[in-house]
Design a protein around this motif. Structure first.
Motif, PDB file in Angstrom:
ATOM      1  N   LEU A   1       0.954  -1.193   0.115  1.00  0.00           N
ATOM      2  CA  LEU A   1      -0.011   0.004  -0.037  1.00  0.00           C
ATOM      3  C   LEU A   1       1.022   1.175   0.011  1.00  0.00           C
ATOM      4  O   LEU A   1       1.866   1.303   0.749  1.00  0.00           O
ATOM      5  N   ILE A   2       0.716   2.033  -1.052  1.00  0.00           N
ATOM      6  CA  ILE A   2       1.484   3.360  -0.971  1.00  0.00           C
ATOM      7  C   ILE A   2       0.518   4.532  -0.959  1.00  0.00           C
ATOM      8  O   ILE A   2      -0.303   4.799  -1.923  1.00  0.00           O
ATOM      9  N   ASP A   3       0.684   5.437   0.114  1.00  0.00           N
ATOM     10  CA  ASP A   3       0.047   6.807   0.004  1.00  0.00           C
ATOM     11  C   ASP A   3       0.606   7.543  -1.109  1.00  0.00           C
ATOM     12  O   ASP A   3       1.831   8.054  -0.667  1.00  0.00           O
ATOM     13  N   GLU A   4      -0.045   8.075  -2.110  1.00  0.00           N
ATOM     14  CA  GLU A   4       0.695   8.895  -3.001  1.00  0.00           C
ATOM     15  C   GLU A   4       0.444  10.226  -2.724  1.00  0.00           C
ATOM     16  O   GLU A   4       0.892  11.329  -3.412  1.00  0.00           O
ATOM     17  N   GLY A   5      -0.277  10.727  -1.760  1.00  0.00           N
ATOM     18  CA  GLY A   5      -0.514  12.185  -1.128  1.00  0.00           C
ATOM     19  C   GLY A   5      -1.772  12.572  -2.031  1.00  0.00           C
ATOM     20  O   GLY A   5      -2.555  11.929  -2.571  1.00  0.00           O
ATOM     21  N   PRO A   6      -1.939  13.977  -1.602  1.00  0.00           N
ATOM     22  CA  PRO A   6      -3.108  14.634  -2.199  1.00  0.00           C
ATOM     23  C   PRO A   6      -3.269  14.800  -3.656  1.00  0.00           C
ATOM     24  O   PRO A   6      -2.264  14.764  -4.222  1.00  0.00           O
ATOM     25  N   SER A   7      -4.473  14.542  -4.048  1.00  0.00           N
ATOM     26  CA  SER A   7      -4.573  14.784  -5.803  1.00  0.00           C
ATOM     27  C   SER A   7      -5.683  15.540  -6.126  1.00  0.00           C
ATOM     28  O   SER A   7      -6.183  16.132  -5.134  1.00  0.00           O
ATOM     29  N   GLN A   8      -6.151  15.822  -7.226  1.00  0.00           N
ATOM     30  CA  GLN A   8      -7.413  16.573  -7.355  1.00  0.00           C
ATOM     31  C   GLN A   8      -8.034  15.839  -8.446  1.00  0.00           C
ATOM     32  O   GLN A   8      -7.445  15.426  -9.791  1.00  0.00           O
ATOM     33  N   VAL A   9      -9.505  15.685  -8.418  1.00  0.00           N
ATOM     34  CA  VAL A   9     -10.051  15.002  -9.552  1.00  0.00           C
ATOM     35  C   VAL A   9     -11.496  15.859  -9.586  1.00  0.00           C
ATOM     36  O   VAL A   9     -12.285  15.774  -8.635  1.00  0.00           O
ATOM     37  N   ASN A  10     -11.675  16.199 -10.919  1.00  0.00           N
ATOM     38  CA  ASN A  10     -12.838  17.101 -11.173  1.00  0.00           C
ATOM     39  C   ASN A  10     -13.125  18.126  -9.847  1.00  0.00           C
ATOM     40  O   ASN A  10     -14.174  18.302  -9.600  1.00  0.00           O
ATOM     41  N   ARG A  11     -12.242  19.021  -9.676  1.00  0.00           N
ATOM     42  CA  ARG A  11     -12.182  19.918  -8.837  1.00  0.00           C
ATOM     43  C   ARG A  11     -12.384  19.663  -7.423  1.00  0.00           C
ATOM     44  O   ARG A  11     -12.905  20.426  -6.480  1.00  0.00           O
ATOM     45  N   HIS A  12     -12.276  18.083  -6.939  1.00  0.00           N
ATOM     46  CA  HIS A  12     -12.290  17.386  -5.606  1.00  0.00           C
ATOM     47  C   HIS A  12     -11.071  17.320  -5.070  1.00  0.00           C
ATOM     48  O   HIS A  12     -10.310  16.423  -5.731  1.00  0.00           O
ATOM     49  N   VAL A  13     -10.683  17.615  -3.922  1.00  0.00           N
ATOM     50  CA  VAL A  13      -9.278  17.170  -3.570  1.00  0.00           C
ATOM     51  C   VAL A  13      -9.771  15.837  -2.908  1.00  0.00           C
ATOM     52  O   VAL A  13     -10.437  15.345  -2.377  1.00  0.00           O
ATOM     53  N   THR A  14      -8.716  14.819  -3.330  1.00  0.00           N
ATOM     54  CA  THR A  14      -8.590  13.536  -3.254  1.00  0.00           C
ATOM     55  C   THR A  14      -7.356  12.940  -2.545  1.00  0.00           C
ATOM     56  O   THR A  14      -6.406  13.825  -2.582  1.00  0.00           O
ATOM     57  N   GLU A  15      -7.299  11.816  -1.969  1.00  0.00           N
ATOM     58  CA  GLU A  15      -6.105  11.134  -1.492  1.00  0.00           C
ATOM     59  C   GLU A  15      -5.817   9.788  -2.369  1.00  0.00           C
ATOM     60  O   GLU A  15      -6.883   9.053  -2.711  1.00  0.00           O
ATOM     61  N   LYS A  16      -4.639  10.057  -3.069  1.00  0.00           N
ATOM     62  CA  LYS A  16      -4.241   9.099  -3.952  1.00  0.00           C
ATOM     63  C   LYS A  16      -3.623   7.857  -3.258  1.00  0.00           C
ATOM     64  O   LYS A  16      -2.548   7.954  -2.738  1.00  0.00           O
ATOM     65  N   ILE A  17      -4.226   6.687  -3.466  1.00  0.00           N
ATOM     66  CA  ILE A  17      -3.650   5.315  -2.858  1.00  0.00           C
ATOM     67  C   ILE A  17      -3.325   4.354  -3.944  1.00  0.00           C
ATOM     68  O   ILE A  17      -4.153   4.093  -4.898  1.00  0.00           O
ATOM     69  N   LYS A  18      -2.029   3.985  -3.921  1.00  0.00           N
ATOM     70  CA  LYS A  18      -1.764   2.828  -5.119  1.00  0.00           C
ATOM     71  C   LYS A  18      -1.690   1.452  -4.297  1.00  0.00           C
ATOM     72  O   LYS A  18      -0.992   1.589  -3.042  1.00  0.00           O
ATOM     73  N   LEU A  19      -2.093   0.341  -4.758  1.00  0.00           N
ATOM     74  CA  LEU A  19      -2.053  -1.103  -4.215  1.00  0.00           C
ATOM     75  C   LEU A  19      -1.370  -1.789  -5.227  1.00  0.00           C
ATOM     76  O   LEU A  19      -1.725  -1.723  -6.429  1.00  0.00           O
ATOM     77  N   ILE A  20      -0.411  -2.576  -4.873  1.00  0.00           N
ATOM     78  CA  ILE A  20       0.615  -3.468  -5.698  1.00  0.00           C
ATOM     79  C   ILE A  20       0.349  -4.756  -5.225  1.00  0.00           C
ATOM     80  O   ILE A  20       0.770  -5.177  -3.977  1.00  0.00           O
ATOM     81  N   ASN A  21      -0.365  -5.715  -6.048  1.00  0.00           N
ATOM     82  CA  ASN A  21      -0.670  -7.041  -5.307  1.00  0.00           C
ATOM     83  C   ASN A  21       0.438  -8.153  -5.491  1.00  0.00           C
ATOM     84  O   ASN A  21       1.683  -7.524  -6.315  1.00  0.00           O
ATOM     85  N   PRO A  22       0.618  -9.234  -4.962  1.00  0.00           N
ATOM     86  CA  PRO A  22       1.955 -10.042  -5.032  1.00  0.00           C
ATOM     87  C   PRO A  22       2.374 -10.458  -6.644  1.00  0.00           C
ATOM     88  O   PRO A  22       3.457 -10.681  -6.854  1.00  0.00           O
ATOM     89  N   ALA A  23       1.414 -10.338  -7.542  1.00  0.00           N
ATOM     90  CA  ALA A  23       1.518 -10.684  -8.892  1.00  0.00           C
ATOM     91  C   ALA A  23       2.198  -9.438  -9.610  1.00  0.00           C
ATOM     92  O   ALA A  23       2.162  -9.629 -10.824  1.00  0.00           O
TER      93      ALA A  23
END
Length: 175
Positions: free
Chosen positions: A144-166
């Motif tokens: 799990l990686i928290d990539e920090g704040p981002s913006q989508v359609n003028r909404h502030v979001t928190e970007k999270i990346k998940l990388i599975n074992p594959a």
């Protein structure tokens, strides 16, 4: 009273060396874990994770060279983990996926879906929100990686990346 003031102004004793402060990577994963846990809770918690069937009715539109060419109604009925029926009413098309196979029924009759079409269906299902939050997130080997704040359609979001074992990755932007 003067003794009490001296006590309060004295520095605190040093912390024991047994407790180790989390590294920035661990803190990042803990933040991502907390955000995903809150997301699951907001969706309904265990009740949402344990859904066994669902029925979605939607309306879609088709476009050609940027111009709308018509609308269609779609009903998607699923029984988890691997059964689905898509009914596109205006086009009179029904797509059925079950297990390792799939079929399409049109006015021309029934045909078996190619392996490429079945694989594409599986890829879409394995990267959907319910699969990512239900299976990937539960796997302790998923990064799990928290990539920090981002913006989508003028909404502030928190970007999270998940990388599975594959070594397959999905990025979620949570509002």
């Amino acid at each position: 009273l003067s003794m009490l003031c001296l006590f309060w102004s004295s520095p605190l004793p040093a912390q024991s060396t047994n407790s180790v402060a989390p590294t920035s990577q661990q803190a990042n994963q803990q933040k991502a874990h907390a955000l995903l846990a809150a997301t699951i809770q907001a969706l309904g918690g265990p009740a949402w994770l344990n859904v066994r069937s669902e029925r979605l009715q939607t309306r879609g539109a088709k476009f050609f060279q940027g111009d709308p060419t018509g609308t269609f109604d779609l009903t998607d009925t699923s029984e988890f983990p691997d059964k689905e029926r898509l009914d596109i009413r205006k086009q009179h098309v029904i797509r059925i996926s079950s297990g390792d196979g799939g079929w399409e029924i049109t006015y021309q009759g029934k045909r078996q879906l190619s392996q490429l079409e079945v694989d594409e269906y599986r890829r879409i299902k394995n990267h959907g929100l319910s699969a990512v939050l239900g299976k990937w997130y539960d796997n302790s080997a998923t990064v799990l990686i928290d990539e920090g704040p981002s913006q989508v359609n003028r909404h502030v979001t928190e970007k999270i990346k998940l990388i599975n074992p594959a070594n397959d990755a999905v990025t979620l932007e949570i509002d």
